[in-house]
Design an enzyme around this catalytic site. Sequence first.
Site, PDB file in Angstrom:
ATOM      1  N   LYS A 157     -14.828 -21.309   0.107  1.00 53.24           N
ATOM      2  CA  LYS A 157     -13.297 -19.624  -0.581  1.00 53.24           C
ATOM      3  C   LYS A 157     -12.270 -20.162   0.320  1.00 53.24           C
ATOM      4  O   LYS A 157     -12.769 -19.711   1.109  1.00 53.24           O
ATOM      5  CB  LYS A 157     -13.849 -18.009  -0.992  1.00 53.24           C
ATOM      6  N   ARG A 189     -27.040 -16.806  -8.693  1.00 57.96           N
ATOM      7  CA  ARG A 189     -27.583 -17.089  -9.168  1.00 57.96           C
ATOM      8  C   ARG A 189     -29.424 -18.057  -8.562  1.00 57.96           C
ATOM      9  O   ARG A 189     -30.905 -18.191  -9.320  1.00 57.96           O
ATOM     10  CB  ARG A 189     -27.966 -18.256  -9.760  1.00 57.96           C
TER      11      ARG A 189
HETATM   12  N1  BES Z   1     -20.087 -13.593  -5.010  1.00 56.88           N
HETATM   13  C1  BES Z   1     -19.007 -14.022  -5.882  1.00 56.88           C
HETATM   14  C2  BES Z   1     -18.503 -13.403  -7.276  1.00 56.88           C
HETATM   15  C3  BES Z   1     -17.769 -12.792  -6.492  1.00 56.88           C
HETATM   16  C4  BES Z   1     -16.904 -12.853  -7.359  1.00 56.88           C
HETATM   17  C5  BES Z   1     -18.109 -11.055  -6.534  1.00 56.88           C
HETATM   18  C6  BES Z   1     -15.522 -12.141  -6.645  1.00 56.88           C
HETATM   19  C7  BES Z   1     -17.114 -10.655  -6.550  1.00 56.88           C
HETATM   20  C8  BES Z   1     -16.084 -10.435  -6.737  1.00 56.88           C
HETATM   21  C9  BES Z   1     -20.358 -15.631  -6.231  1.00 56.88           C
HETATM   22  O1  BES Z   1     -21.592 -15.780  -5.262  1.00 56.88           O
HETATM   23  C10 BES Z   1     -19.516 -16.949  -6.410  1.00 56.88           C
HETATM   24  O2  BES Z   1     -18.897 -16.936  -5.870  1.00 56.88           O
HETATM   25  N2  BES Z   1     -19.179 -17.059  -7.924  1.00 56.88           N
HETATM   26  C11 BES Z   1     -18.495 -18.057  -8.290  1.00 56.88           C
HETATM   27  C12 BES Z   1     -19.350 -19.004  -9.118  1.00 56.88           C
HETATM   28  C13 BES Z   1     -18.417 -20.319  -9.420  1.00 56.88           C
HETATM   29  C14 BES Z   1     -18.870 -21.681  -8.254  1.00 56.88           C
HETATM   30  C15 BES Z   1     -19.323 -21.268 -10.496  1.00 56.88           C
HETATM   31  C16 BES Z   1     -17.305 -17.711  -8.111  1.00 56.88           C
HETATM   32  O3  BES Z   1     -17.270 -16.750  -9.891  1.00 56.88           O
HETATM   33  O4  BES Z   1     -15.983 -18.293  -8.587  1.00 56.88           O
HETATM   34 MN    MN Z   2     -20.775 -17.267  -4.228  1.00 56.36          MN
END
Ligand code: BES
Ligand code: MN
Length: 491
Positions: free
Chosen positions: A274, A348
């Site tokens: 990230k 997921r």
């Molecule tokens: N933990 C994150 C989602 C999240 C984002 C929680 C912001 C709280 C605040 C999750 O694991 C994630 O990184 N999701 C990705 C999925 C994508 C790679 C398809 C996302 O939402 O960017």
């Molecule tokens: Mn994630």
Amino acid sequence: MKISVQNKSILDVDADIIIVNLFEGVKTPGGVTGIIDGAYNSVISNFVIKKEKFTGSFGEIYVLPIVEEGKKIFIAGLGKQADFNYKKIRDLTAKIVRTCKTSPSAKKIVSILHGAGVAGLCPGYCAQMIAEGTISGIYTFDKYKSDKKENTIKEFIIAEIDKDKFQKAKKGVEKGIIVAEAVNRARNLINESSQYLYPETLAEYAVQNSGVKTTVYNKEQIKEMGMNAFLAVGQGSVHEPKFIHMKYKPKNAKKKIAIVGKGITFDAGGLDIKPPSSMLTMRDDMSGAAAVISTIRAISELNPDVEVHAIVAACENMPSGSAYKPGDVIIAKTGRSIEIDNTDAEGRVTLADALAYAEELGVDEIIDIATLTGACMVALGTVASGIMTNNNDKMFEFIKISEKTGERFWPLPMYEEYGDSLKSDIADTKNTGGRMGGASTAGIFLSKFIQKTPWLHLDIAGTAFLEKADSEGIKNATGVGVRSLIEYICN
Ligand code: BES
Ligand code: MN
Ligand code: ZN
């Protein structure tokens, strides 16, 4: 701090602060506020309303200092009567308590039972809201602050002269204390630094604090149970994954529910790392886990005749030489193969195995709660959580019950086309399908790991952790989901 209800007139309770209320636009206060007005030379009607132009808009608080030796009166605006609800009672109480909690002359507070008068709301639930607001109002996460501000409020009393309302209020306060403490426990877990809170310490916390029989499975046991998807996500971390199963089993259970919480104790994104701004708050990625651990603790104290299983697959999503990689294929517990399209869609992948485990328990329904997608946050902001399901009746029942708690869950669609982008050339499914409609795609992904059990999926990515204080004055971890889960299970 003690919270109690006394079967007395508010005038007969000895306190430093008396809290009364006014709906917007009321010129002549009635009920208990009217009694206080009468007892103090009509100061509310003739001075506060007429001269000071206090309107009673929601959250407005007028302080009448020293009406007699050491006593103050707070007149709290309830807003328009038509817009009034339970959540406002909690918000208002939290606001008042937050302003009083560092004042040395506010050791004892007595309050009117807001909502139980002309508004005609249920006195028990109104009292529950006051208790919740009081405990939420004193919440701070100051563990790592050298300069801690002690709460100086010793006692918060609700005065209710009507015998029947008093009895109901007493029960409401008892429940409110249990619920509010569960919410605060969830907040503490989520706010905790991931330096100290990792799978092992989270599991240890659950063993000590879930209030129920708790089994923790280690890496080898997780492997034996076939949870390769869950293991893959955790394999890049120096911290071993832990699978936590908490059981509340009453004698004559009328149904069985599993609540499954996403338990990523830190989400760096893995090799698909990230950017800094997105990673900053990712210690909150176990908010679902915190919610189910805290919920089952409250359930153990409230004793409903429902069997509850709380489940957490806890691990850290880190980039390293041992991390799972984009393009990897993993065989999940159900036998379905998953092609890893993006290592940051890890929640997921862990839930795929946790949901399959939950279904094997033979429960009547499964509810998962997860900070799952940024897409859900984009869609609903911090104002509402997303809800998805394979059973609309159960979903609308959940929404209806959760409304009473003031938590908002808004349905997102589960049209099968959202699954098209998950098609893989080499496996049964990919774990992501791009950015568009991301919350629903994630929901479809999860649904593939449940065969037949009615299931609700709560996406709390936008509501679990706030940068700006909400209407209750809460910043950072909110503990969202705890109130609704408890209410739904106990209903
Ligand atoms: N933990 C994150 C989602 C999240 C984002 C929680 C912001 C709280 C605040 C999750 O694991 C994630 O990184 N999701 C990705 C999925 C994508 C790679 C398809 C996302 O939402 O960017
Ligand atoms: Mn994630
Ligand atoms: Zn995550």
